[in-house]
Design a protein around this motif. Structure first.
Motif, PDB file in Angstrom:
ATOM      1  N   SER A   1     -15.071   6.309  21.139  1.00  0.00           N
ATOM      2  CA  SER A   1     -15.556   6.538  22.497  1.00  0.00           C
ATOM      3  C   SER A   1     -14.599   7.404  23.308  1.00  0.00           C
ATOM      4  CB  SER A   1     -15.769   5.212  23.216  1.00  0.00           C
ATOM      5  OG  SER A   1     -16.880   4.563  22.668  1.00  0.00           O
ATOM      6  N   GLY A   2     -13.302   7.180  23.103  1.00  0.00           N
ATOM      7  CA  GLY A   2     -12.319   8.001  23.798  1.00  0.00           C
ATOM      8  C   GLY A   2     -12.446   9.454  23.386  1.00  0.00           C
ATOM      9  N   ALA A   3     -12.583   9.676  22.089  1.00  0.00           N
ATOM     10  CA  ALA A   3     -12.696  11.042  21.587  1.00  0.00           C
ATOM     11  C   ALA A   3     -13.959  11.709  22.130  1.00  0.00           C
ATOM     12  CB  ALA A   3     -12.708  11.041  20.063  1.00  0.00           C
TER      13      ALA A   3
ATOM     14  N   VAL B   1     -21.543  12.679  27.276  1.00  0.00           N
ATOM     15  CA  VAL B   1     -21.465  11.248  27.622  1.00  0.00           C
ATOM     16  C   VAL B   1     -21.576  11.042  29.123  1.00  0.00           C
ATOM     17  CG1 VAL B   1     -20.091  10.709  25.583  1.00  0.00           C
ATOM     18  CG2 VAL B   1     -18.938  11.166  27.737  1.00  0.00           C
ATOM     19  N   GLU B   2     -21.633  12.129  29.856  1.00  0.00           N
ATOM     20  CA  GLU B   2     -21.753  12.060  31.319  1.00  0.00           C
ATOM     21  C   GLU B   2     -20.584  11.314  31.940  1.00  0.00           C
ATOM     22  OE1 GLU B   2     -25.617  10.616  32.322  1.00  0.00           O
ATOM     23  OE2 GLU B   2     -26.633  12.248  31.293  1.00  0.00           O
ATOM     24  N   ALA B   3     -19.406  11.542  31.360  1.00  0.00           N
ATOM     25  CA  ALA B   3     -18.205  10.933  31.933  1.00  0.00           C
ATOM     26  C   ALA B   3     -18.028  11.438  33.362  1.00  0.00           C
ATOM     27  CB  ALA B   3     -16.985  11.301  31.093  1.00  0.00           C
ATOM     28  N   GLY B   4     -17.433  10.601  34.179  1.00  0.00           N
ATOM     29  CA  GLY B   4     -17.114  11.049  35.523  1.00  0.00           C
ATOM     30  C   GLY B   4     -18.165  10.714  36.558  1.00  0.00           C
TER      31      GLY B   4
ATOM     32  N   ALA C   1     -15.427  11.031  24.980  1.00  0.00           N
ATOM     33  CA  ALA C   1     -15.207  11.343  26.391  1.00  0.00           C
ATOM     34  C   ALA C   1     -14.330  12.594  26.528  1.00  0.00           C
ATOM     35  CB  ALA C   1     -14.558  10.156  27.101  1.00  0.00           C
ATOM     36  N   ARG C   2     -13.417  12.759  25.597  1.00  0.00           N
ATOM     37  CA  ARG C   2     -12.496  13.900  25.663  1.00  0.00           C
ATOM     38  C   ARG C   2     -13.159  15.186  25.175  1.00  0.00           C
ATOM     39  NH1 ARG C   2      -8.889  15.118  21.521  1.00  0.00           N
ATOM     40  NH2 ARG C   2      -9.221  13.032  20.676  1.00  0.00           N
TER      41      ARG C   2
END
Lengths: 413, 477
Positions: B457-459, B468-471, B461-462
């Motif tokens: 999941s971290g990868a 992933v629509e982070a933020g 998001a990066r």
């Protein structure tokens, strides 16, 4: 790298690092710790809250600080990071994938310290749609560690284990308030007063006697979450609007490297079946830490790792009792599993961590150990709860002629 | 071939202003991708219009991943004919595109005397369909599949049934189409269709497109697209849901062949098959529903098919479930595919590609290119394979040498499926890049493993924050 290490430790979390530390102190050289992440330290690396270190380093530490402390105790030259074990074959023939691509190594001894994982949505067979933003605590904390913000604002948390409150805290740090925590039981699994804390400080209600039975996508977009359906004990259901679900806890040993070999697995945990010297039924194969069971503290896992390191050193220097046969300790009735789950006999009955057991339900009564059907030991009267460590120190009879050991629980009304 | 400039409104963003395409294909499922390939390699200027954010966002995103011989299909239909062409074509070209093919064979297993009595008929039907089969007795079956329950009494052995990669194959088809000049427009839901001066004007979410020929490969929305064009569809989509359970790697070799059941009047029943990704797949159910968008899993149904699976393969009990999913098949009231060529209107209907789309797609593509070429006024044949450009697909199946095994590999970012960072980066760029999180998973297998995102999941998001629509949280703060 050396293709024939004396000891290959799979997993550089607290258990693996503590084992490496013990082995180094005992003078065993040519030890390799294989860590799949770029940096060793294990799950604590992603837990920013100061809940680590008290029992082993005698001060509160954040997870990353705790992980760093263990790293500092191990010669960095023994840690092979960004390296993944892809299979363990017969006679410990182990395939690694690292900088050199996939290579075969033949360690003399191998310690499996691969930890645990949370059960995600799929393993729980939760009904409903499959929109985005379905996470585990681990996934949530990994996303947060990237510092790019979260893709949701109003999650529902499934579970009330310790890790569930860790998720709640991580969310708070990111400015997100959970819509609810959902717990099937009548009280939280973690120790109280985490529940009061959740409600009073974090503003998140806990729904008891409840299960998330369905995940609902938006009517016009199957990829966007709209709500979850929560059902209570008498079957009443209610939709709770949310844009994410965090499935927390419900840990399971990360033992897929054992493949399908039933002789290496414990039926209660599905993790490796170890004896009092942390040994599996295959010569040279050991396991310690949370891969053994769901789930213990980092300190407990590290202590197991340290003792497994000692046992491996004894074996290396010729001091380990070989024993003649492995006697399985069957978990009966209310008892979910025990660690160890086997005893090698003849030999000392238990190591310094004695016998850790878990129960399936809350109850009051006594543990009872039976040998070939006859009860040979009873514990004192205890109140027990599931998901809690219970350490027993049973007095074993002479096991030489015993064919079957069982650990059960005699409940009292 | 160009229309007057006035035919191209100013709001066309992506497709070049005044281009009139030879053919517009509506729908980028496996069928649309294969049709685009067949038309593009014959030199027709094609555009694929997809309403989703990526290819394979509808019916094609989930299936059993079988390359089906058609041994049990009704004789004489288009489905059987095109499955046979499609299979033969896949077998001919998969190597050039680095697509996997695992010759598992299939066994139609009889679990009681009545089913046992049907095996001879199944074998005869298969032979009439031109598929080689043989009948195994109980002992022969036991030797072949020792893990199968000893209640299994016999089987029809269909050696040519195989398993393939259901996501890389269509991606390869669209990429080859693009190498031959085709364009892919995602996020382009078709909202209006009108025919003027020998060309279709197609209104989409991404502007207007003009094409001389339209191929309706809209899958679950095929009948609606017909109506949108003012046509009588002659069929109604009746979505049929299939639920599946994916078991973790240790279960992979519990069955060697595809384990099928003797079909009842009502259903073929669930099957068990290995996947080219090293898992074991159980499913699908066949449940009719109205909804064309949502494909929900139902715990009770999953538990029922798991029990069915365990009855066939007792060692399945207690195996880790890696994933569950449900998919919709665009069934219709017709048993056969609905394939219609309307030369006068410049329209091809490719509807009701129910459950054999993956196997039949290359055959359907050939049919569409044959019919389309005639309508477009020049009966072009497909050039020889050696004269074509071929994409080399990234090896994401276990039967091809995957990047994690190679020296100098980039870091592994998905520890369950051993996906490396460079594979993710590659899937996010180049022709037909991943346009959705699901699309990225289908291209790389990231997040498809047992932990379902703990490691990666971290990868994600990066490397793919836009997917992933982070933020979102930050935006709200």
């Amino acid at each position: 790298m050396n293709r024939e290490p004396v000891v290959l430790i799979v997993g550089g979390g607290p258990a693996g690092l503590a084992a490496a530390h013990s082995l180094a102190r005992r003078g065993v050289s040519n030890v390799v710790v294989v860590e799949r992440e770029p940096e060793a330290g294990g799950i604590p690396r992603f837990c920013p809250h100061p809940t680590f270190g008290l029992t082993d380093f005698f001060r509160p530490m954040s997870g990353p600080a705790y992980a760093a402390r263990w790293r500092s105790l191990v010669d960095p030259g023994t840690i092979l990071s960004s390296t993944t074990v892809t299979s363990i074959g017969s006679e410990l023939e182990t395939m690694l994938s690292g900088d050199e691509g996939e290579v075969l190594v033949r360690p003399k001894r191998l310690l499996l310290a691969t930890g645990i994982r949370e059960t995600p949505r799929a393993g729980r067979l939760v009904s409903g749609d499959r929109p985005r933003n379905i996470f585990t605590t681990g996934a949530l904390q990994r996303v947060l560690s990237e510092g790019k913000g979260l893709p949701f604002r109003r999650p529902v948390i499934v579970g009330t284990e310790l890790v569930s409150f860790s998720a709640l805290l991580s969310l708070r740090d990111a400015g997100v308030r959970a819509a609810a925590m959902v717990e099937p039981g009548e009280r939280i699994v973690a120790r109280r007063p985490a529940d009061l804390f959740a409600r009073a400080v974090l503003g998140t209600p806990i729904r008891y006697h409840s299960r998330v039975v369905r995940i609902n996508a938006a009517a016009d977009d199957a990829g966007r979450m709209a709500s979850v359906t929560i059902e209570d004990a008498v079957g009443r259901s209610e939709e709770v609007a949310c844009d994410a679900v965090i499935f927390t806890g419900c840990f399971t040993p990360e033992a897929s490297l054992l493949g399908r070999r039933p002789d290496l697995r414990d039926v209660g945990t599905r993790g490796p079946a170890v004896d009092q010297f942390w040994r599996l039924a295959e010569r040279g194969l050991y396991a310690a830490g949370n891969v053994l069971r769901p789930v213990e503290t980092a300190a407990w896992s590290a202590r197991e790792g340290a003792l497994a390191g000692e046992a491996i050193a004894d074996d290396h220097f010729g001091g380990a009792p070989l024993g003649e046969r492995r006697l399985q300790i069957r978990a009966d009735g209310l008892v979910a599993f025990s660690t160890p789950s086997c005893l090698t006999v003849p030999g000392p009955a238990l190591g310094p961590m004695r016998m850790a057991v878990r129960v399936k339900r809350a109850a009051q009564g006594r543990f009872a150990l039976s040998a070939d059907g006859a009860i040979v030991w009873r514990s004192g009267l205890m109140r027990v709860r599931p998901e809690r460590r219970i350490v027993l120190d049973p007095k074993f009879p002479d096991l030489e002629n015993v064919g079957e050991l069982r650990i059960g629980f005699e409940a009292q009304a | 071939m160009s229309l007057p400039a006035s035919a191209a409104p100013a709001d066309i963003a992506q497709p070049a202003g005044a281009t009139t395409y030879d053919v517009a294909i509506i729908g980028a499922g496996v069928v649309g991708c294969a049709i685009a390939r067949s038309l593009a390699i014959r030199g027709w200027k094609a555009i694929v219009l997809e309403k989703g954010g990526d290819i394979l966002e509808g019916a094609s995103k989930g299936n059993s991943a079988l390359l089906h011989t058609g041994f049990d299909e009704p004789a004489g239909g288009m489905e059987l004919k095109l499955i046979k062409t499609g299979c033969a074509t896949y077998r001919r070209i998969h190597g050039r595109m680095n697509l996997p093919l695992v010759e598992t064979g299939a066994l139609v297993v009889a679990w009681d005397e009545q089913q046992l009595g049907k095996l001879a008929g199944i074998a005869a039907h298969a032979q009439a369909n031109g598929v080689a089969v043989s009948v195994l007795d109980r002992a022969g079956l036991r030797r072949r599949e020792p893990m199968l329950s000893d209640r299994a009494l016999g089987a029809v052995d269909v050696p040519e049934e195989a398993i393939i990669d259901p996501w890389s194959a269509p991606l390869a088809y669209i990429r080859q189409a693009m190498m031959h000049g085709a364009e892919l427009l995602t996020g382009a839901e078709v909202t209006g269709l009108s025919r003027k001066r020998g060309a279709w004007r197609i209104e989409t979410g991404k502007g207007e497109v003009a094409a001389r020929l339209v191929v309706n490969a809209a899958g679950l929305f095929g009948d609606r697209v017909e109506l949108l064009a003012g046509r009588q569809p002659g069929f109604t989509i009746r979505p049929r849901k299939g639920q599946f359970v994916v078991y973790d790697k240790p279960a992979h070799d519990l069955a060697k062949a595809i384990i099928l059941r003797v079909p009842t009047e009502r259903t073929k029943g669930v099957l068990i098959t290995r996947t080219v990704f090293g898992n074991l797949l159980l499913g699908p159910t066949a449940e009719d529903q109205e909804d064309r968008i949502h494909a929900a899993c139902e715990e009770a149904v999953l538990r029922r098919i798991m029990a069915e699976g365990e009855a066939m393969l007792p060692a399945l009990a207690g195996q880790t479930v890696t994933a569950t999913f449900a998919a919709l098949r665009p069934a219709t009231e017709h048993r056969d595919y609905v394939l219609k060529a309307d030369a006068k209107s410049g329209w091809l209907t490719v509807g009701g590609i129910r459950s054999t789309g993956l196997s039949g797609s290359l055959g359907i593509g050939e049919w569409a290119a044959d019919q389309g070429s005639i309508i477009l006024g020049e009966a072009r044949a497909a050039p020889p394979d050696d004269d074509l450009d071929w994409p080399r697909m990234p090896p994401i199946s276990e039967v091809l040498p995957r990047p994690y095994r190679q020296a100098g590999r980039s870091p592994i970012v998905c520890h369950c499926e051993w996906v490396t960072e460079n594979e993710v980066r590659a899937a996010l760029s180049g022709p037909a890049p991943a346009g959705t999180l699901g699309g990225l998973k289908r291209r790389t297998r990231i997040a498809m493993g047992r932990c379902q995102g703990f490691g990666c999941s971290g990868a994600l998001a990066r490397l793919a924050p836009h997917l992933v629509e982070a933020g979102k949280t930050d935006a709200a703060a």
